[in-house]
Design an enzyme around this catalytic site. Structure first.
Site, mmCIF file in Angstrom:
data_model
loop_
_atom_site.group_PDB
_atom_site.id
_atom_site.type_symbol
_atom_site.label_atom_id
_atom_site.label_comp_id
_atom_site.label_asym_id
_atom_site.label_seq_id
_atom_site.Cartn_x
_atom_site.Cartn_y
_atom_site.Cartn_z
ATOM 1 N N GLY A 134 0.818 -1.211 0.000
ATOM 2 C CA GLY A 134 0.000 0.000 0.000
ATOM 3 C C GLY A 134 0.847 1.254 0.000
ATOM 4 O O GLY A 134 0.348 2.341 -0.297
ATOM 5 N N THR A 136 3.064 4.210 -1.043
ATOM 6 C CA THR A 136 3.139 4.926 -2.319
ATOM 7 C C THR A 136 4.554 5.468 -2.534
ATOM 8 O O THR A 136 5.402 5.384 -1.646
ATOM 9 C CB THR A 136 2.144 6.102 -2.322
ATOM 10 O OG1 THR A 136 2.396 6.895 -1.162
ATOM 11 C CG2 THR A 136 0.714 5.612 -2.306
ATOM 12 N N HIS A 193 -3.220 16.332 2.022
ATOM 13 C CA HIS A 193 -3.003 15.227 2.961
ATOM 14 C C HIS A 193 -2.357 15.775 4.233
ATOM 15 O O HIS A 193 -1.772 16.857 4.214
ATOM 16 C CB HIS A 193 -2.054 14.163 2.372
ATOM 17 C CG HIS A 193 -2.653 13.338 1.279
ATOM 18 N ND1 HIS A 193 -2.756 13.781 -0.011
ATOM 19 C CD2 HIS A 193 -3.191 12.094 1.290
ATOM 20 C CE1 HIS A 193 -3.330 12.842 -0.755
ATOM 21 N NE2 HIS A 193 -3.606 11.794 0.019
ATOM 22 N N LYS A 197 2.802 13.486 5.224
ATOM 23 C CA LYS A 197 2.918 12.746 3.947
ATOM 24 C C LYS A 197 4.013 13.381 3.099
ATOM 25 O O LYS A 197 3.918 14.552 2.730
ATOM 26 C CB LYS A 197 1.589 12.735 3.196
ATOM 27 C CG LYS A 197 1.669 11.966 1.879
ATOM 28 C CD LYS A 197 0.297 11.755 1.278
ATOM 29 C CE LYS A 197 0.350 11.095 -0.092
ATOM 30 N NZ LYS A 197 0.907 9.736 -0.077
HETATM 31 N N1 NDP Z 1 -2.609 2.376 -0.728
HETATM 32 C C1 NDP Z 1 -3.422 3.077 0.071
HETATM 33 O O1 NDP Z 1 -4.655 2.920 0.051
HETATM 34 C C2 NDP Z 1 -2.845 4.071 1.013
HETATM 35 C C3 NDP Z 1 -1.509 4.285 1.021
HETATM 36 N N2 NDP Z 1 -0.950 5.098 1.947
HETATM 37 C C4 NDP Z 1 0.500 5.163 1.929
HETATM 38 O O2 NDP Z 1 1.007 4.369 2.996
HETATM 39 C C5 NDP Z 1 2.277 4.859 3.391
HETATM 40 C C6 NDP Z 1 2.308 5.011 4.909
HETATM 41 O O3 NDP Z 1 1.428 6.034 5.299
HETATM 42 P P1 NDP Z 1 1.188 6.378 6.841
HETATM 43 O O4 NDP Z 1 0.842 5.146 7.594
HETATM 44 O O5 NDP Z 1 0.266 7.512 6.869
HETATM 45 O O6 NDP Z 1 2.661 6.845 7.269
HETATM 46 P P2 NDP Z 1 3.315 6.889 8.709
HETATM 47 O O7 NDP Z 1 4.417 7.885 8.628
HETATM 48 O O8 NDP Z 1 2.279 7.056 9.752
HETATM 49 O O9 NDP Z 1 3.942 5.430 8.897
HETATM 50 C C7 NDP Z 1 5.063 4.966 8.225
HETATM 51 C C8 NDP Z 1 5.681 3.865 9.064
HETATM 52 O O10 NDP Z 1 6.732 3.228 8.346
HETATM 53 C C9 NDP Z 1 7.635 2.728 9.316
HETATM 54 N N3 NDP Z 1 8.921 2.397 8.694
HETATM 55 C C10 NDP Z 1 9.898 3.218 8.292
HETATM 56 N N4 NDP Z 1 10.901 2.513 7.742
HETATM 57 C C11 NDP Z 1 10.550 1.203 7.800
HETATM 58 C C12 NDP Z 1 11.162 -0.023 7.395
HETATM 59 N N5 NDP Z 1 12.375 -0.049 6.829
HETATM 60 N N6 NDP Z 1 10.497 -1.184 7.612
HETATM 61 C C13 NDP Z 1 9.305 -1.172 8.207
HETATM 62 N N7 NDP Z 1 8.659 -0.040 8.612
HETATM 63 C C14 NDP Z 1 9.285 1.126 8.406
HETATM 64 C C15 NDP Z 1 7.712 3.826 10.344
HETATM 65 O O11 NDP Z 1 7.994 3.229 11.583
HETATM 66 P P3 NDP Z 1 9.197 3.667 12.525
HETATM 67 O O12 NDP Z 1 9.500 5.095 12.285
HETATM 68 O O13 NDP Z 1 8.668 3.356 13.863
HETATM 69 O O14 NDP Z 1 10.291 2.786 12.104
HETATM 70 C C16 NDP Z 1 6.285 4.369 10.368
HETATM 71 O O15 NDP Z 1 5.550 3.801 11.410
HETATM 72 C C17 NDP Z 1 2.488 6.154 2.590
HETATM 73 O O16 NDP Z 1 3.258 5.862 1.459
HETATM 74 C C18 NDP Z 1 1.077 6.530 2.158
HETATM 75 O O17 NDP Z 1 1.022 7.297 0.993
HETATM 76 C C19 NDP Z 1 -1.699 5.754 2.870
HETATM 77 C C20 NDP Z 1 -3.049 5.612 2.885
HETATM 78 C C21 NDP Z 1 -3.742 4.758 1.960
HETATM 79 O O1 LIG Z 2 -0.791 9.073 2.545
HETATM 80 C C1 LIG Z 2 -2.034 9.070 2.507
HETATM 81 O O2 LIG Z 2 -2.746 9.509 3.422
HETATM 82 C C2 LIG Z 2 -2.678 8.516 1.331
HETATM 83 N N1 LIG Z 2 -1.931 8.018 0.393
HETATM 84 C C3 LIG Z 2 -2.388 7.412 -0.799
HETATM 85 C C4 LIG Z 2 -1.921 8.212 -1.987
HETATM 86 O O3 LIG Z 2 -0.744 8.603 -2.005
HETATM 87 O O4 LIG Z 2 -2.691 8.419 -2.921
HETATM 88 C C5 LIG Z 2 -3.872 7.179 -0.801
HETATM 89 C C6 LIG Z 2 -4.651 8.258 -0.148
HETATM 90 O O5 LIG Z 2 -4.541 9.426 -0.905
HETATM 91 C C7 LIG Z 2 -4.141 8.483 1.263
#
Ligand code: NDP
Ligand SMILES: O=C(O)C1=N[C@H](C(=O)O)C[C@H](O)C1
Length: 311
Positions: A134, A136, A193, A197
């Site tokens: 998931g 991006t 966002h 992000k």
């Molecule tokens: N496909 C979809 O529907 C969606 C996609 N996204 C995408 O998901 C991604 C994450 O978003 P979001 O949860 O908001 O971001 P966050 O910043 O909240 O979380 C990212 C996490 O990644 C962890 N991390 C960093 N490096 C590593 C590694 N090498 N291995 C494992 N974990 C790691 C960090 O943990 P720590 O710092 O503790 O190591 C942190 O908890 C983004 O790319 C976003 O665009 C978001 C929403 C929907």
């Molecule tokens: O990081 C987010 O929040 C989201 N990331 C995805 C994207 O990059 O399109 C999906 C959604 O927009 C939420």
């Protein structure tokens, strides 16, 4: 998150039992059926997805790979009352060998960061671990090429929300049915966002690719990223409660040269749940494909939706 922050702040000696110590003492008996490991449960999406796994009554693997590298095991955090062990990068191979012996039908979810997703995908592929990506950003061409070359099973999509995936599909169908239909018109795209992000929305990039085919030349670098909370509230109308906790407000405006015709496509999401639920659907879909030894191995969420596999 609060739990983890406290654990991180604790001196190494005060941290909970390490993964290695647990591995030596644990009695392993393999569990049948899908089991989902979410990397990383410390993040917003990872945590929400882990909660959705529990809600769906599916086995949540009580381990999560994080990015923290200072220790073998970096602590524990709770997901819906389940203690999940956080495993740092140095220990993830050893941890995985153990996890696989207990959960042979393991499916991995990756919600991490654009900077690490390619490396994570390589790790999953080398270990023949079916995964739902998931995260991006990153190098998308390399990601797809690496997975295809490995012959590993994966679902990769910038958006897992069923309703948004349906919208994306509709835009792509429109592009195929009416290529060039907006020739001569202009396009403006704004995506808002939470300020943490780092990348431009992957969903916006995908929709722009469809709009390009409809005759609207527009580069990914032209997409306006709104990350300022004040502007998010005043201009984008994001509710206060979603500004930092997570939102995705997208507006695509198409206009004729003289402005007499304007079309506006908009999708606004507050929170993470819609993506988390879709991620669980993707995991169940992928699990079925693996069990059936399906010939096709690389999927996106349009495939999952088309298969009627979203609850
Ligand atoms: N496909 C979809 O529907 C969606 C996609 N996204 C995408 O998901 C991604 C994450 O978003 P979001 O949860 O908001 O971001 P966050 O910043 O909240 O979380 C990212 C996490 O990644 C962890 N991390 C960093 N490096 C590593 C590694 N090498 N291995 C494992 N974990 C790691 C960090 O943990 P720590 O710092 O503790 O190591 C942190 O908890 C983004 O790319 C976003 O665009 C978001 C929403 C929907
Ligand atoms: O990081 C987010 O929040 C989201 N990331 C995805 C994207 O990059 O399109 C999906 C959604 O927009 C939420």
């Amino acid at each position: 998150m609060v739990v983890q922050a406290a654990l991180r702040a604790a001196p190494a000696a005060a941290r909970p039992v390490t993964y290695v110590r647990q591995r030596r003492t644990m009695v392993v008996s393999a569990l049948a059926g899908p089991a989902i490991m979410v990397n990383s449960c410390t993040g917003k999406m990872g945590h929400s997805t882990a909660e959705a796994v529990v809600r769906a009554g599916i086995t949540l693997v009580p381990y999560s790979f994080t990015g923290q590298s200072e220790a073998v095991a970096v602590g524990k955090m709770g997901v819906s009352g389940i203690p999940v062990e956080l495993v740092g990068p140095e220990e993830r191979q050893a941890a995985l060998d153990h996890i696989r012996s207990k959960y042979p039908e393991l499916i991995v979810v990756d919600y991490t960061l654009p900077a690490v997703l390619n490396e994570n995908a390589t790790f999953y592929c080398e270990n023949k671990l079916p995964f739902v990506m998931g995260t991006t950003g990153g190098d998308r061409d390399k990601l797809l090429a690496d997975v295809a070359a490995s012959g590993n099973y994966a679902v990769i999509a910038p958006n897992m929300g069923k309703q948004i995936v349906a919208f994306q599909t509709m835009m792509e169908m429109m592009a195929e049915r009416f290529p060039g239909c907006f020739s001569g018109y202009t396009l403006q795209v704004a995506e808002s966002h939470q300020r943490t992000k780092v990348d431009t929305s992957g969903t916006a990039k995908a929709v722009v690719a469809s709009l390009n085919k409809m005759g609207l030349p527009y580069g990914e670098d032209q997409i306006e990223k709104v990350r300022d909370p004040a502007e998010q509230a005043s201009r984008m109308r994001v509710p206060e409660s979603a500004i930092d906790s997570g939102h995705a407000f997208h507006t695509y405006t198409v206009a004729s040269p003289d402005g007499s015709v304007v079309l506006e496509f908009k999708h606004n999401v507050c929170g993470r749940e819609v993506y988390a639920e879709g991620t669980v659907d993707a995991c169940l879909f992928l699990h079925r494909q693996v069990q059936a030894a399906a010939e096709k191995k690389l999927y996106n969420m349009i495939d999952v939706l088309t298969a009627g596999a979203m609850r």
